[in-house]
Design a protein around this motif. Sequence first.
Motif, PDB file in Angstrom:
ATOM      1  N   PRO A  88       0.817  -1.225   0.000  1.00  0.00           N
ATOM      2  CA  PRO A  88       0.000   0.000   0.000  1.00  0.00           C
ATOM      3  C   PRO A  88       0.850   1.275   0.000  1.00  0.00           C
ATOM      4  O   PRO A  88       0.388   2.314  -0.482  1.00  0.00           O
ATOM      5  CB  PRO A  88      -0.813  -0.135   1.285  1.00  0.00           C
ATOM      6  CG  PRO A  88      -0.958  -1.615   1.468  1.00  0.00           C
ATOM      7  CD  PRO A  88       0.356  -2.185   1.004  1.00  0.00           C
ATOM      8  N   GLU A  89       2.059   1.200   0.515  1.00  0.00           N
ATOM      9  CA  GLU A  89       2.942   2.369   0.532  1.00  0.00           C
ATOM     10  C   GLU A  89       3.412   2.758  -0.868  1.00  0.00           C
ATOM     11  O   GLU A  89       3.961   3.847  -1.054  1.00  0.00           O
ATOM     12  CB  GLU A  89       4.154   2.104   1.418  1.00  0.00           C
ATOM     13  CG  GLU A  89       3.870   2.076   2.925  1.00  0.00           C
ATOM     14  CD  GLU A  89       3.021   0.892   3.337  1.00  0.00           C
ATOM     15  OE1 GLU A  89       2.136   1.057   4.208  1.00  0.00           O
ATOM     16  OE2 GLU A  89       3.231  -0.221   2.784  1.00  0.00           O
ATOM     17  N   ASP A  90       3.204   1.910  -1.840  1.00  0.00           N
ATOM     18  CA  ASP A  90       3.556   2.231  -3.224  1.00  0.00           C
ATOM     19  C   ASP A  90       2.439   2.994  -3.939  1.00  0.00           C
ATOM     20  O   ASP A  90       2.622   3.407  -5.090  1.00  0.00           O
ATOM     21  CB  ASP A  90       3.868   0.950  -3.996  1.00  0.00           C
ATOM     22  CG  ASP A  90       5.102   0.240  -3.479  1.00  0.00           C
ATOM     23  OD1 ASP A  90       5.049  -0.999  -3.328  1.00  0.00           O
ATOM     24  OD2 ASP A  90       6.117   0.917  -3.222  1.00  0.00           O
ATOM     25  N   THR A  91       1.318   3.165  -3.280  1.00  0.00           N
ATOM     26  CA  THR A  91       0.208   3.890  -3.876  1.00  0.00           C
ATOM     27  C   THR A  91       0.601   5.341  -4.142  1.00  0.00           C
ATOM     28  O   THR A  91       1.054   6.044  -3.244  1.00  0.00           O
ATOM     29  CB  THR A  91      -1.026   3.847  -2.959  1.00  0.00           C
ATOM     30  OG1 THR A  91      -1.483   2.499  -2.850  1.00  0.00           O
ATOM     31  CG2 THR A  91      -2.145   4.722  -3.506  1.00  0.00           C
ATOM     32  N   ALA A  92       0.452   5.761  -5.389  1.00  0.00           N
ATOM     33  CA  ALA A  92       0.856   7.110  -5.792  1.00  0.00           C
ATOM     34  C   ALA A  92       0.524   7.315  -7.265  1.00  0.00           C
ATOM     35  O   ALA A  92       0.158   6.370  -7.968  1.00  0.00           O
ATOM     36  CB  ALA A  92       2.360   7.308  -5.588  1.00  0.00           C
ATOM     37  N   VAL A  93       0.660   8.555  -7.700  1.00  0.00           N
ATOM     38  CA  VAL A  93       0.674   8.833  -9.130  1.00  0.00           C
ATOM     39  C   VAL A  93       2.116   8.714  -9.594  1.00  0.00           C
ATOM     40  O   VAL A  93       3.022   9.314  -9.006  1.00  0.00           O
ATOM     41  CB  VAL A  93       0.123  10.235  -9.440  1.00  0.00           C
ATOM     42  CG1 VAL A  93       0.211  10.516 -10.945  1.00  0.00           C
ATOM     43  CG2 VAL A  93      -1.317  10.368  -8.957  1.00  0.00           C
ATOM     44  N   TYR A  94       2.312   7.925 -10.613  1.00  0.00           N
ATOM     45  CA  TYR A  94       3.658   7.671 -11.134  1.00  0.00           C
ATOM     46  C   TYR A  94       3.874   8.479 -12.408  1.00  0.00           C
ATOM     47  O   TYR A  94       3.040   8.446 -13.325  1.00  0.00           O
ATOM     48  CB  TYR A  94       3.845   6.182 -11.408  1.00  0.00           C
ATOM     49  CG  TYR A  94       4.083   5.393 -10.151  1.00  0.00           C
ATOM     50  CD1 TYR A  94       3.050   5.178  -9.248  1.00  0.00           C
ATOM     51  CD2 TYR A  94       5.343   4.873  -9.839  1.00  0.00           C
ATOM     52  CE1 TYR A  94       3.257   4.467  -8.073  1.00  0.00           C
ATOM     53  CE2 TYR A  94       5.559   4.157  -8.674  1.00  0.00           C
ATOM     54  CZ  TYR A  94       4.512   3.967  -7.795  1.00  0.00           C
ATOM     55  OH  TYR A  94       4.722   3.268  -6.631  1.00  0.00           O
TER      56      TYR A  94
END
Length: 126
Positions: A88-94
């Motif tokens: 979940p810590e990878d959740t982001a706009v890339y």
Amino acid sequence: QVQLVESGGGLVQAGGSLRLSCAASGRTLSSSAAGWFRQAPGKERESVAAINSSGGLTMYADSVKGRFTISRDNAKNTVYLEMNSLTPEDTAVYYCAARARYHTKQTMSANEYDSWGQGTQVTVSS
């Protein structure tokens, strides 16, 4: 400047994988280093990975090292980010970014990039 369009984002469960693509147009990307960055809600943009113009040298943030792989196919004018063991810590706009022409060295500094894509959302559920 080169135009960059990211794709491949989406919703995935923790432990899953996604492959992001960054397609370039307007000029060849083969003479430029490229990178991936991300920004989560309420947080500053952070660098994720970078690759030199030939694809032979890469750099990664400590938080993704061993899980993410950056690569490129200069014949297709495309840069990729393979993401495994997502949390979940990878959740982001890339965001995909490219350095100016003939700036071939990879860097994790956002200030060194002059072309940016619009971003693709990655959401990892627990």
